[in-house]
Design an enzyme around this catalytic site. Structure first.
Site, PDB file in Angstrom:
ATOM      1  N   SER A  29      21.573  30.090 107.133  1.00 16.40           N
ATOM      2  CA  SER A  29      20.667  29.448 107.774  1.00 16.40           C
ATOM      3  C   SER A  29      20.572  28.145 106.861  1.00 16.40           C
ATOM      4  CB  SER A  29      19.247  29.982 107.411  1.00 16.40           C
ATOM      5  OG  SER A  29      19.071  31.420 107.991  1.00 16.40           O
ATOM      6  N   HIS A  59      21.337  30.036 113.204  1.00 20.89           N
ATOM      7  CA  HIS A  59      22.819  30.283 113.072  1.00 20.89           C
ATOM      8  C   HIS A  59      23.638  29.903 114.380  1.00 20.89           C
ATOM      9  CE1 HIS A  59      22.938  33.161 109.616  1.00 20.89           C
ATOM     10  NE2 HIS A  59      21.469  33.133 110.217  1.00 20.89           N
ATOM     11  N   HIS A  81      23.872  40.335 111.140  1.00 19.44           N
ATOM     12  CA  HIS A  81      23.282  41.000 110.066  1.00 19.44           C
ATOM     13  C   HIS A  81      23.220  42.586 110.530  1.00 19.44           C
ATOM     14  CE1 HIS A  81      22.053  36.899 109.951  1.00 19.44           C
ATOM     15  NE2 HIS A  81      21.883  36.980 108.823  1.00 19.44           N
ATOM     16  N   TYR A  83      20.462  43.998 110.536  1.00 18.05           N
ATOM     17  CA  TYR A  83      19.166  44.347 111.086  1.00 18.05           C
ATOM     18  C   TYR A  83      19.311  43.843 112.627  1.00 18.05           C
ATOM     19  CZ  TYR A  83      18.346  39.161 110.722  1.00 18.05           C
ATOM     20  OH  TYR A  83      18.577  37.830 110.426  1.00 18.05           O
ATOM     21  N   GLU A  84      20.392  43.413 113.000  1.00 19.49           N
ATOM     22  CA  GLU A  84      20.581  42.905 114.318  1.00 19.49           C
ATOM     23  C   GLU A  84      20.359  44.182 115.404  1.00 19.49           C
ATOM     24  OE1 GLU A  84      22.432  38.951 115.394  1.00 19.49           O
ATOM     25  OE2 GLU A  84      22.831  39.191 112.962  1.00 19.49           O
ATOM     26  N   ALA A 111      20.393  32.313 102.935  1.00 20.02           N
ATOM     27  CA  ALA A 111      19.086  31.817 102.532  1.00 20.02           C
ATOM     28  C   ALA A 111      18.555  33.320 101.733  1.00 20.02           C
ATOM     29  CB  ALA A 111      17.989  31.577 103.833  1.00 20.02           C
ATOM     30  N   MET A 206      18.856  39.242 103.319  1.00 19.09           N
ATOM     31  CA  MET A 206      19.200  40.258 104.306  1.00 19.09           C
ATOM     32  C   MET A 206      20.648  40.280 104.580  1.00 19.09           C
ATOM     33  SD  MET A 206      15.856  39.740 106.554  1.00 19.09           S
ATOM     34  CE  MET A 206      14.147  39.555 106.200  1.00 19.09           C
ATOM     35  N   SER A 207      21.436  39.710 103.932  1.00 20.06           N
ATOM     36  CA  SER A 207      22.853  39.664 104.330  1.00 20.06           C
ATOM     37  C   SER A 207      23.791  39.727 103.037  1.00 20.06           C
ATOM     38  CB  SER A 207      23.112  38.199 104.923  1.00 20.06           C
ATOM     39  OG  SER A 207      23.001  37.055 104.075  1.00 20.06           O
ATOM     40  N   ASN A 230      12.113  30.202  99.662  1.00 19.04           N
ATOM     41  CA  ASN A 230      10.993  30.828  99.356  1.00 19.04           C
ATOM     42  C   ASN A 230      10.779  31.581  98.117  1.00 19.04           C
ATOM     43  OD1 ASN A 230      12.176  32.572 101.380  1.00 19.04           O
ATOM     44  ND2 ASN A 230      10.760  33.812 100.360  1.00 19.04           N
ATOM     45  N   HIS A 242      10.107  33.358 109.150  1.00 18.54           N
ATOM     46  CA  HIS A 242      11.617  32.832 109.511  1.00 18.54           C
ATOM     47  C   HIS A 242      11.552  31.191 109.652  1.00 18.54           C
ATOM     48  CE1 HIS A 242      15.615  32.868 110.857  1.00 18.54           C
ATOM     49  NE2 HIS A 242      15.461  32.439 112.164  1.00 18.54           N
TER      50      HIS A 242
HETATM   51  N1  HPA Z   1      13.448  37.936 101.519  1.00 17.79           N
HETATM   52  C1  HPA Z   1      14.371  38.288 102.393  1.00 17.79           C
HETATM   53  N2  HPA Z   1      15.470  37.345 102.934  1.00 17.79           N
HETATM   54  C2  HPA Z   1      15.066  36.191 102.959  1.00 17.79           C
HETATM   55  C3  HPA Z   1      14.083  35.631 102.207  1.00 17.79           C
HETATM   56  C4  HPA Z   1      13.200  36.588 101.561  1.00 17.79           C
HETATM   57  O1  HPA Z   1      11.915  36.234 100.757  1.00 17.79           O
HETATM   58  N3  HPA Z   1      13.918  34.312 102.406  1.00 17.79           N
HETATM   59  C5  HPA Z   1      15.133  33.961 102.868  1.00 17.79           C
HETATM   60  N4  HPA Z   1      15.617  34.992 103.371  1.00 17.79           N
END
Ligand code: HPA
Length: 268
Positions: A29, A59, A81, A83-84, A111, A206-207, A230, A242
């Site tokens: 991202s 993406h 990913h 999760y997709e 990210a 998540m990747s 974050n 997101h």
């Molecule tokens: N958790 C999981 N994946 C993320 C986060 C998070 O806080 N921020 C960006 N991708």
């Protein structure tokens, strides 16, 4: 190497030329625009049978082959990913193709949420190791003994040193840390974040982890850098969504881009 990967590599060479690719880059991202600055050819994933659809907003699902800072690169503008679609090995074919095109290394970006107060939103972190908190593995079902992949120094020490040098040269602050893979797509609970922090993780996302396992399986060297979008759940009052990830990614991405470009220039 699958027949599929050989056929796709031939198809790609037919479009982008025969010169071997040196380095693969997987863009997370906020970094998709780097692909637009490659002097080369963009091939939509949709034209490459078996490539993932990578349907996550933020993406850019193209494979771009060409010159970036004097290095012939293959840039994956988007990744699939887990999760997709519930497939931990969704990036296997793209990475097989990367190796077939001649690359010996891949650098992934992502990210991530931070668990360290001194690594706030907008920071970048070079992965020194990971914790596979998901319990999933992209090599489940692989029948050969090659599946028993050693994961010590999975994040290649030489590449990491070169990335560090590039960061220092560009005067970019880059943390070192451990990334925990959490499957998503829901974000973590504060209790989960406290747990993985206790286990030694510095950031969560998540990747990347399945890609690094696959890269090592395929004999590709691997490295990865996170942009912190974050503070992880419960670490601050910051909003986690997101939308927020996409809004914050460009801050770290600008730093990450300087490091990547400096690294590539030094390899040219
Ligand atoms: N958790 C999981 N994946 C993320 C986060 C998070 O806080 N921020 C960006 N991708």
């Amino acid at each position: 190497m699958s027949k599929n990967a050989k056929a796709l590599a031939d198809q790609i060479r037919g479009i982008a030329g025969d010169a071997p690719v040196q380095i693969g880059l997987i863009l997370g991202s906020g970094l998709g625009h780097i692909a637009d600055t490659v002097d080369g050819v963009a091939i939509p994933y949709g034209d490459l049978p078996g490539f993932p659809h990578a349907g996550v907003s933020g993406h850019n699902p193209n494979l771009v082959i060409g010159d970036l800072e004097g290095v012939r690169v293959a840039v994956f503008g988007g990744r699939a990913h887990y999760y997709e679609n519930g497939k931990a090995d969704a990036m296997r074919l793209p990475l097989e193709v990367l190796r077939e095109l001649g690359a010996d290394r891949v650098i992934a970006t992502n990210a991530a949420g931070s668990m360290q107060a001194d690594m706030p939103t907008g920071s970048i972190m070079c992965l020194s190791d990971h914790i596979n908190f998901s319990g999933l593995n992209p090599l489940i079902g692989e029948p050969t003994d090659a599946r028993f992949v050693p994961m010590k120094d999975a994040y290649d020490p030489e590449i990491r040193a070169a990335l560090r040098k590039a960061a220092d040269t560009a005067d970019v602050e880059m943390a070192d840390g451990i990334y925990a893979w959490y499957s998503g797509p829901s974000f973590e609970t504060p209790a989960e974040i406290r747990a993985i922090k206790l286990l030694g993780a510095d950031a969560v996302g998540m990747s990347t982890v399945p890609e690094v396992i696959l890269a090592r399986f395929l004999g590709l060297k691997a490295a990865a850098i996170s942009t912190i979008t974050n503070m992880a759940a419960g670490m601050s009052d910051e909003n986690i969504s997101h939308e927020h990830t996409k809004a914050m990614a460009p801050i770290g991405a600008a730093k990450l881009e300087k490091v990547l470009r400096g690294y590539l220039k030094a390899q040219a």
